[in-house]
Design a protein around this motif. Structure first.
Motif, PDB file in Angstrom:
ATOM      1  N   MET A   1     -27.640  -4.926 -84.144  1.00 36.34           N
ATOM      2  CA  MET A   1     -26.613  -5.621 -84.395  1.00 36.34           C
ATOM      3  C   MET A   1     -25.462  -5.380 -83.839  1.00 36.34           C
ATOM      4  O   MET A   1     -24.625  -5.652 -82.985  1.00 36.34           O
ATOM      5  N   ALA A   2     -25.547  -3.877 -84.119  1.00 31.56           N
ATOM      6  CA  ALA A   2     -24.065  -2.803 -82.432  1.00 31.56           C
ATOM      7  C   ALA A   2     -24.421  -2.999 -81.393  1.00 31.56           C
ATOM      8  O   ALA A   2     -22.709  -3.174 -80.670  1.00 31.56           O
ATOM      9  N   ASP A   3     -25.695  -2.442 -81.215  1.00 30.73           N
ATOM     10  CA  ASP A   3     -25.641  -2.892 -79.847  1.00 30.73           C
ATOM     11  C   ASP A   3     -25.425  -4.163 -79.227  1.00 30.73           C
ATOM     12  O   ASP A   3     -25.045  -4.469 -78.036  1.00 30.73           O
ATOM     13  N   ALA A  38     -13.126   1.365 -78.250  1.00 32.56           N
ATOM     14  CA  ALA A  38     -11.799   1.269 -79.008  1.00 32.56           C
ATOM     15  C   ALA A  38     -11.682   0.245 -79.677  1.00 32.56           C
ATOM     16  O   ALA A  38     -11.374   0.116 -80.971  1.00 32.56           O
ATOM     17  N   VAL A  39     -12.652  -1.108 -79.080  1.00 31.80           N
ATOM     18  CA  VAL A  39     -13.174  -2.662 -80.332  1.00 31.80           C
ATOM     19  C   VAL A  39     -14.020  -2.070 -80.932  1.00 31.80           C
ATOM     20  O   VAL A  39     -13.728  -2.506 -82.050  1.00 31.80           O
ATOM     21  N   LEU A  40     -15.234  -1.545 -80.858  1.00 28.32           N
ATOM     22  CA  LEU A  40     -16.071  -0.785 -81.895  1.00 28.32           C
ATOM     23  C   LEU A  40     -15.367  -0.340 -82.685  1.00 28.32           C
ATOM     24  O   LEU A  40     -15.858  -0.037 -83.943  1.00 28.32           O
ATOM     25  N   ALA A  41     -14.771   0.315 -82.742  1.00 31.14           N
ATOM     26  CA  ALA A  41     -14.252   1.744 -83.198  1.00 31.14           C
ATOM     27  C   ALA A  41     -13.541   0.760 -84.897  1.00 31.14           C
ATOM     28  O   ALA A  41     -13.193   1.216 -85.424  1.00 31.14           O
ATOM     29  N   VAL A  42     -12.186   0.032 -84.409  1.00 35.24           N
ATOM     30  CA  VAL A  42     -11.696  -1.159 -84.990  1.00 35.24           C
ATOM     31  C   VAL A  42     -12.564  -1.266 -86.088  1.00 35.24           C
ATOM     32  O   VAL A  42     -12.008  -1.658 -87.253  1.00 35.24           O
ATOM     33  N   LEU A  47     -14.522  -2.640 -90.680  1.00 30.50           N
ATOM     34  CA  LEU A  47     -16.282  -2.943 -91.439  1.00 30.50           C
ATOM     35  C   LEU A  47     -15.786  -1.813 -93.090  1.00 30.50           C
ATOM     36  O   LEU A  47     -16.933  -1.923 -94.589  1.00 30.50           O
ATOM     37  N   GLU A  48     -15.957  -0.897 -92.538  1.00 38.05           N
ATOM     38  CA  GLU A  48     -15.725   0.298 -93.457  1.00 38.05           C
ATOM     39  C   GLU A  48     -15.192   0.228 -95.149  1.00 38.05           C
ATOM     40  O   GLU A  48     -15.770   0.272 -95.773  1.00 38.05           O
ATOM     41  N   ASN A  52     -16.048  -0.752 -98.761  1.00 35.01           N
ATOM     42  CA  ASN A  52     -15.248   0.180 -99.884  1.00 35.01           C
ATOM     43  C   ASN A  52     -14.433  -0.962-100.896  1.00 35.01           C
ATOM     44  O   ASN A  52     -14.572  -0.050-102.190  1.00 35.01           O
ATOM     45  N   LEU A  53     -13.746  -2.173-100.539  1.00 30.26           N
ATOM     46  CA  LEU A  53     -13.536  -3.199-101.271  1.00 30.26           C
ATOM     47  C   LEU A  53     -14.690  -3.867-101.765  1.00 30.26           C
ATOM     48  O   LEU A  53     -14.568  -3.386-103.213  1.00 30.26           O
TER      49      LEU A  53
END
Length: 168
Positions: A1-3, A38-42, A47-48, A52-53
């Motif tokens: 999915m991430a790839d 940068a896009v993936l980091a954001v 998602l994290e 957490n929410l």
């Protein structure tokens, strides 16, 4: 999915870069890999944060449920009672809470019926009538000095209080 997401981001960035390459100084352009990272980091941070929410909300719901269960089970015996014993109120509550909803509703309906029956006995003074009848039986017993001297005394009980007494 991430790839797959990374590939789509890279493709979109490449298309944008090609469209703007003609108009830009190539020394000023950020490499596409850096943009994709940068896009993936954001995205990963978002998602994290959402995870957490969701976890915090789930923990809060679980704590609320535990509090409600503790409130509902307060006062009951910690262990189920031994079979064939007279139950204390705490043991009775434990058995009631452990029962199925259908069984609990049946127990409540049965209790309501018994309360109604008990109230009717109180209203009709059944205890007083029984005491009067016992006294009358004792008075009429063979060998009793008053066996035939007085008419029967009752508390005024009638089987049907709305029906007038029979006339002689």
């Amino acid at each position: 999915m991430a790839d797959d997401y990374r590939e789509r981001c890279a493709e979109a960035a490449m298309n944008a870069w090609y469209m703007n390459a003609v108009l830009c100084d190539h020394s000023q352009i950020t490499p596409i890999d850096h943009l994709v990272d940068a896009v993936l980091a954001v995205r990963d941070k978002e998602l994290e944060r959402l995870s957490n929410l969701d976890a915090a909300a789930a923990i809060q719901r679980a704590e609320q449920a535990e509090t409600e269960v503790a409130r509902l089970r307060a006062g009951e015996a910690p262990e189920p009672p031994s079979p064939h014993t007279t139950l204390t109120p705490a043991q009775w509550l434990r058995c009631f809470n452990d029962a199925t909803p259908e069984k609990r509703l049946q127990v409540i309906a049965d209790l309501q019926g018994e309360v109604d029956r008990g109230f009717e006995c109180f209203r009709m003074n059944h205890k007083g009538v029984i005491e009067d009848l016992r006294a009358e039986l004792t008075r009429r017993a063979p060998g009793s000095p008053e066996s035939d001297s007085e008419p029967a005394r009752t508390s005024g009980h009638q089987d049907n209080p709305t029906k007038p007494p029979a006339t002689p």
